[in-house]
Design an enzyme around this catalytic site. Structure first.
Site, short mmCIF file in Angstrom:
data_model
loop_
_atom_site.label_atom_id
_atom_site.label_comp_id
_atom_site.label_asym_id
_atom_site.label_seq_id
_atom_site.Cartn_x
_atom_site.Cartn_y
_atom_site.Cartn_z
CG HIS A 45 15.25 28.73 64.27
ND1 HIS A 45 16.38 29.47 63.97
CD2 HIS A 45 14.27 29.21 63.48
CE1 HIS A 45 16.08 30.35 63.03
NE2 HIS A 45 14.81 30.21 62.71
CB VAL A 172 20.44 17.79 57.24
CG1 VAL A 172 19.17 18.63 57.33
CG2 VAL A 172 20.11 16.31 57.48
CD1 TRP A 226 20.82 37.18 40.22
CD2 TRP A 226 22.01 38.85 41.11
NE1 TRP A 226 22.12 37.03 39.79
CE2 TRP A 226 22.87 38.05 40.32
CE3 TRP A 226 22.55 39.98 41.76
CZ2 TRP A 226 24.23 38.32 40.18
CZ3 TRP A 226 23.89 40.24 41.61
CH2 TRP A 226 24.73 39.42 40.84
N GLY A 305 25.43 19.44 57.53
CA GLY A 305 25.11 18.46 58.55
C GLY A 305 26.31 17.95 59.33
#
Length: 337
Positions: A45, A172, A226, A305
């Site tokens: 990302h 985090v 699920w 984190g």
């Protein structure tokens, strides 16, 4: 792999973004979000996703000059229209506004309609933690994951981020609601590696660790089966209702992924507990977790984190390993006139 310094990476990102027409301030902020994601080890990302971000601009799905517009204000809740501005900049703005509301009255919530892909959602969790806020944020996506029992993509892997400030390194959690995000699977495929656990189904409907097979079928496994499927549906409901924006179903009717709905929630830690009490409670939980006996001798128990901080420290000191082809593509973008 090529080893790149953080400073060099920032410089290349910034020079490319300035060519798109972003202002100096916006180009620097956006470059930092991508560079921070990469130095933290989230190449999927960060640097790997950067060309895709640029394509959303050239294809016209992202409006460079669009700034968020306030739609509704109800005490410490606000709704904003992102107007299809650059996703990382709009998300940074919304989290900052949630932080401001939290500092004013203890907690703040900002909902966003017509947003663009925010890239690494964890960026905004770290942003809040650095400001001394406990935070949650979440977004919907285009339909890219089957709900539990379905054979076709009918829900999103709608990312969920939670953050808690901590003096020894912020805590985090940044997770998509599929076992592996698309970006993560693309990185495994690029590196020629198998997933460490089953991440979805192949064309025969069999569970597989082959990222290329899963990317072809788009049959990702929801996180927790699920349970992750149910959470994905509820995230979509919450962001859509609070933002009065587009649902995953409506985003799926578009020719590309844009116009997303997002929510940013913050609590000011100083108003929840004094500093000593906050540290006492965080240490109580983290110590309880990390003092457990490891199943592998000599291996530490991690928490959300903690490994990010270790990667960041290592990469800031010794440079960031980047795929050769990805780096060459980035330099080619920089050299374009």
């Amino acid at each position: 792999m090529t080893i790149i310094s953080y400073k060099k990476l920032m410089s290349v990102f910034e020079s490319i973004l300035l060519k798109t027409g972003l202002s100096n301030t916006d180009a620097t902020r956006c470059a930092k979000i991508f560079a921070d994601s990469t130095v933290d080890g989230y190449h999927s990302h960060g640097i790997n996703r950067f060309p895709v971000f640029l394509k959303t601009i050239t294809d016209g799905y992202v409006k460079l000059d669009a700034k968020p517009k306030l739609q509704l204000s109800l005490g410490n809740f606000e709704r904003w229209d992102g107007r299809l501005g650059p996703g990382p900049l709009t998300a940074h703005f919304c989290m900052n506004r949630a932080i401001e509301l939290a500092k004013e009255s203890g907690m703040g919530c900002v909902a966003l309609q017509n947003g663009s892909h925010w890239m690494r959602g964890g960026s905004y969790g770290w942003q809040a933690a650095e400001a001394g806020c406990i935070a949650m944020c979440f977004t919907n996506t285009m339909p890219n994951m089957p709900s539990w029992g379905a054979k076709e993509a009918n829900t999103g892997n709608n990312p969920l981020i939670m953050a808690v400030p901590n003096t020894e390194g912020h805590i985090v959690l940044d997770m998509s609601l599929s076992q592996f995000s698309y970006g993560k699977m693309e990185k495994y495929a690029m590196d020629g590696k198998e997933l460490p656990f089953d991440g979805g189904f192949d064309s025969e409907g069999e569970p597989t660790t082959d990222p290329k097979a899963i990317l072809r079928t788009k049959r990702l496994l929801p996180t927790g089966y699920w349970k992750g499927s149910g959470m994905s549906i509820l995230v979509d409901l919450m962001v859509t209702l609070l933002s009065s924006g587009k649902s995953t179903a409506k985003i799926g009717e578009l020719e590309a992924e844009y116009g997303l709905s997002q929510v940013f929630i913050c609590f000011d830690t100083e108003q929840m507990n004094d500093g000593a009490r906050h540290k006492e409670l965080v240490d109580e939980i983290i110590n309880h977790i990390t003092n457990a006996m490891s199943e592998q001798e000599g291996k530490s128990i991690e928490y959300p984190g903690s490994q990010t901080v270790k990667r960041r420290t290592e990469h800031m000191k010794n440079g960031i390993p980047v795929n050769d082809k990805v780096w060459e593509e980035l330099l080619a973008l920089q050299n374009q006139t």
